[in-house]
Write a protein that holds these residues in place. Structure first.
Motif, PDB file in Angstrom:
ATOM      1  N   LYS A 156     -14.868  -4.898  -2.241  1.00 53.39           N
ATOM      2  CA  LYS A 156     -15.633  -5.100  -1.011  1.00 53.39           C
ATOM      3  C   LYS A 156     -15.856  -6.586  -0.769  1.00 53.39           C
ATOM      4  O   LYS A 156     -16.010  -7.366  -1.720  1.00 53.39           O
ATOM      5  N   GLU A 157     -15.889  -6.963   0.505  1.00 53.77           N
ATOM      6  CA  GLU A 157     -16.081  -8.374   0.828  1.00 53.77           C
ATOM      7  C   GLU A 157     -17.352  -8.924   0.197  1.00 53.77           C
ATOM      8  O   GLU A 157     -17.397 -10.070  -0.237  1.00 53.77           O
ATOM      9  N   GLY A 158     -18.386  -8.089   0.138  1.00 63.12           N
ATOM     10  CA  GLY A 158     -19.665  -8.516  -0.414  1.00 63.12           C
ATOM     11  C   GLY A 158     -19.649  -8.769  -1.910  1.00 63.12           C
ATOM     12  O   GLY A 158     -20.589  -9.325  -2.466  1.00 63.12           O
ATOM     13  N   TYR A 159     -18.570  -8.366  -2.579  1.00 62.74           N
ATOM     14  CA  TYR A 159     -18.438  -8.657  -4.009  1.00 62.74           C
ATOM     15  C   TYR A 159     -17.930 -10.084  -4.231  1.00 62.74           C
ATOM     16  O   TYR A 159     -17.983 -10.581  -5.357  1.00 62.74           O
ATOM     17  N   GLY A 160     -17.398 -10.695  -3.156  1.00 58.54           N
ATOM     18  CA  GLY A 160     -16.916 -12.068  -3.267  1.00 58.54           C
ATOM     19  C   GLY A 160     -15.409 -12.203  -3.166  1.00 58.54           C
ATOM     20  O   GLY A 160     -14.845 -13.212  -3.607  1.00 58.54           O
ATOM     21  N   THR A 161     -14.760 -11.215  -2.565  1.00 53.23           N
ATOM     22  CA  THR A 161     -13.289 -11.223  -2.501  1.00 53.23           C
ATOM     23  C   THR A 161     -12.741 -12.489  -1.853  1.00 53.23           C
ATOM     24  O   THR A 161     -11.912 -13.193  -2.445  1.00 53.23           O
ATOM     25  N   LEU A 162     -13.173 -12.793  -0.635  1.00 52.42           N
ATOM     26  CA  LEU A 162     -12.658 -13.986   0.052  1.00 52.42           C
ATOM     27  C   LEU A 162     -13.148 -15.279  -0.589  1.00 52.42           C
ATOM     28  O   LEU A 162     -12.348 -16.215  -0.764  1.00 52.42           O
ATOM     29  N   PRO A 163     -14.419 -15.417  -0.956  1.00 53.22           N
ATOM     30  CA  PRO A 163     -14.843 -16.649  -1.642  1.00 53.22           C
ATOM     31  C   PRO A 163     -14.016 -16.954  -2.889  1.00 53.22           C
ATOM     32  O   PRO A 163     -13.683 -18.105  -3.154  1.00 53.22           O
ATOM     33  N   ILE A 164     -13.672 -15.909  -3.647  1.00 55.09           N
ATOM     34  CA  ILE A 164     -12.866 -16.113  -4.849  1.00 55.09           C
ATOM     35  C   ILE A 164     -11.467 -16.582  -4.469  1.00 55.09           C
ATOM     36  O   ILE A 164     -10.910 -17.500  -5.081  1.00 55.09           O
ATOM     37  N   VAL A 165     -10.883 -15.968  -3.437  1.00 53.12           N
ATOM     38  CA  VAL A 165      -9.548 -16.367  -2.970  1.00 53.12           C
ATOM     39  C   VAL A 165      -9.557 -17.817  -2.483  1.00 53.12           C
ATOM     40  O   VAL A 165      -8.650 -18.599  -2.788  1.00 53.12           O
ATOM     41  N   LEU A 166     -10.595 -18.202  -1.742  1.00 55.76           N
ATOM     42  CA  LEU A 166     -10.678 -19.574  -1.228  1.00 55.76           C
ATOM     43  C   LEU A 166     -10.857 -20.589  -2.355  1.00 55.76           C
ATOM     44  O   LEU A 166     -10.269 -21.674  -2.339  1.00 55.76           O
ATOM     45  N   ALA A 167     -11.682 -20.245  -3.346  1.00 56.07           N
ATOM     46  CA  ALA A 167     -11.863 -21.147  -4.489  1.00 56.07           C
ATOM     47  C   ALA A 167     -10.559 -21.277  -5.275  1.00 56.07           C
ATOM     48  O   ALA A 167     -10.212 -22.362  -5.754  1.00 56.07           O
ATOM     49  N   TYR A 168      -9.845 -20.183  -5.372  1.00 55.65           N
ATOM     50  CA  TYR A 168      -8.548 -20.162  -6.058  1.00 55.65           C
ATOM     51  C   TYR A 168      -7.549 -21.060  -5.325  1.00 55.65           C
ATOM     52  O   TYR A 168      -6.868 -21.893  -5.939  1.00 55.65           O
TER      53      TYR A 168
END
Length: 372
Positions: A34-46
């Motif tokens: 789920k997005e609220g788990y941090g999916t996109l933030p993790i991808v962006l940091a990666y």
């Protein structure tokens, strides 16, 4: 997005950073959760870590989503021209800069497009193919982030498969989706799947305490409700008067459901109740469903004498919380929660809200008395 700004997920963050340091970055990865788990933030940091190792000046560009070698695809609706992400990139950028944990429903509401279908089109894949046929601007890696890849239509998925099979040199493809259920098996077989778990409650508490001025009691309540979803937790923090509105309508629903068995005339009240809620935007309707689910679960705990786990009770407007809780048991809780889940699914699939809420309202009057 910096690694340290991501709530929890320490083991996964270490795993991803190590993969970059050891040059083990797969060219195609699917991040599910789920997005609220941090999916996109993790991808962006990666993505930021990859590009920054090639050029130290890349970090701030990624943080502002304006790095020329970082491209995005995401669901949009068809306008007068076509269905291309670049037509809505500024809106997407604005939403993500304000809330990197934002969900697909948030995006739909942000575009005020609840009556339009959002998807990733074949034209979008063609557009990205053209971009990636060109050399990178900074001479290093080019990265494509496909946000909600599960929203690709069939034509897009088939074209994207070809892109995966023969990617341009020095290309990394990072996809996100809530689950693998709606991803073509042939795409799955060509990606490395990275599962994003829910945020641990303690990590969520730490994040909320660090970033919001709120009492420990409120944080405890919100953590229970959010179920590891930071996006939901932030919405709960900001809900304010919305909780009062939800509480009032929940009480109205329960009282009318109790009365229908003896006085069928109360059915009219449930229909009017359903019409009022159906007039809300879809995000608010789904939030109310989540609220109702949580209240029913708490009532069950109250009934089974687990008061230490009951962090919130409804006691306003003369509502008899203890009396109500006695009617919520193992005999009916499964049916009630299942009907709420079905209503949520129908709303997600753009069902008629008046019919959905009327049906749900009437079914509660049936299950509320099934307590033995």
């Amino acid at each position: 997005m910096n690694w340290e700004n991501i709530a929890g997920q320490e083991n996964l963050k270490k795993l991803l950073r190590d993969s970059i340091a050891e040059n083990r970055v797969s060219h195609a990865q699917l991040f599910t959760g789920k997005e609220g788990y941090g999916t996109l933030p993790i991808v962006l940091a990666y993505a930021k870590e990859v590009l920054s190792r090639e050029n130290e000046h890349a970090a701030s560009k990624v943080e502002h989503l304006n790095h020329l070698d970082l491209h995005f695809s995401f669901p949009v609706f068809t306008d007068s021209r076509n269905s291309l992400s670049k037509n809505k990139f500024e809106e997407f950028r604005e939403m993500i800069m304000a809330s990197p944990y934002a969900s697909y429903d948030d995006w739909t509401a942000f575009l005020e497009s609840e009556n339009k279908q959002l998807f990733i089109s074949a034209d979008e894949i063609d557009d990205q193919n053209q971009k990636f046929a060109l050399k990178s601007f900074e001479g290093g890696t080019k990265i494509l982030v496909v946000w909600r890849a599960d929203k690709m239509n069939v034509a897009a998925a088939n074209k994207f498969l070809k892109f995966l099979e023969e990617p341009p040199a020095k290309t990394i493809i990072l996809l996100t989706a809530e689950s693998t259920n709606d991803i073509l098996p042939t795409i799955l077989s060509r990606t490395q799947v990275v599962e994003i778990p829910r945020i641990h409650d303690e990590d969520l508490k730490v994040y909320l305490k660090k970033n919001f001025s709120v009492s420990d009691e409120k944080i405890r309540e919100i953590t229970h409700q959010a179920q590891g979803n930071l996006n939901d937790a932030i919405k709960l923090l900001n809900s304010g008067t919305k909780d009062e509105e939800f509480e009032k309508l929940f009480i109205q629903w329960v009282r009318d459901a109790f009365m229908v068995k003896k006085k069928p005339g109360f059915l009219k009240n449930i229909i009017l109740w359903a019409r009022e809620i159906a007039g809300w935007n879809r995000e608010k309707q789904k939030n109310f469903l989540n609220y109702c689910s949580e209240i029913f679960r708490l009532a069950l705990l109250q009934n089974y004498q687990s008061e230490d786990l009951v962090y919130k009770k409804i006691e306003a407007h003369g509502f008899n919380w203890a009396g109500f809780s006695k009617f919520i048991s193992g005999a009916n809780i499964e049916n009630i929660l299942e009907e709420i889940s079905i209503a949520d699914l129908h709303l997600t699939r753009n069902g008629n809200p008046k019919i959905i809420w009327t049906d749900l309202g009437i079914k509660l009057s049936r299950y509320i008395h099934k307590n033995t």
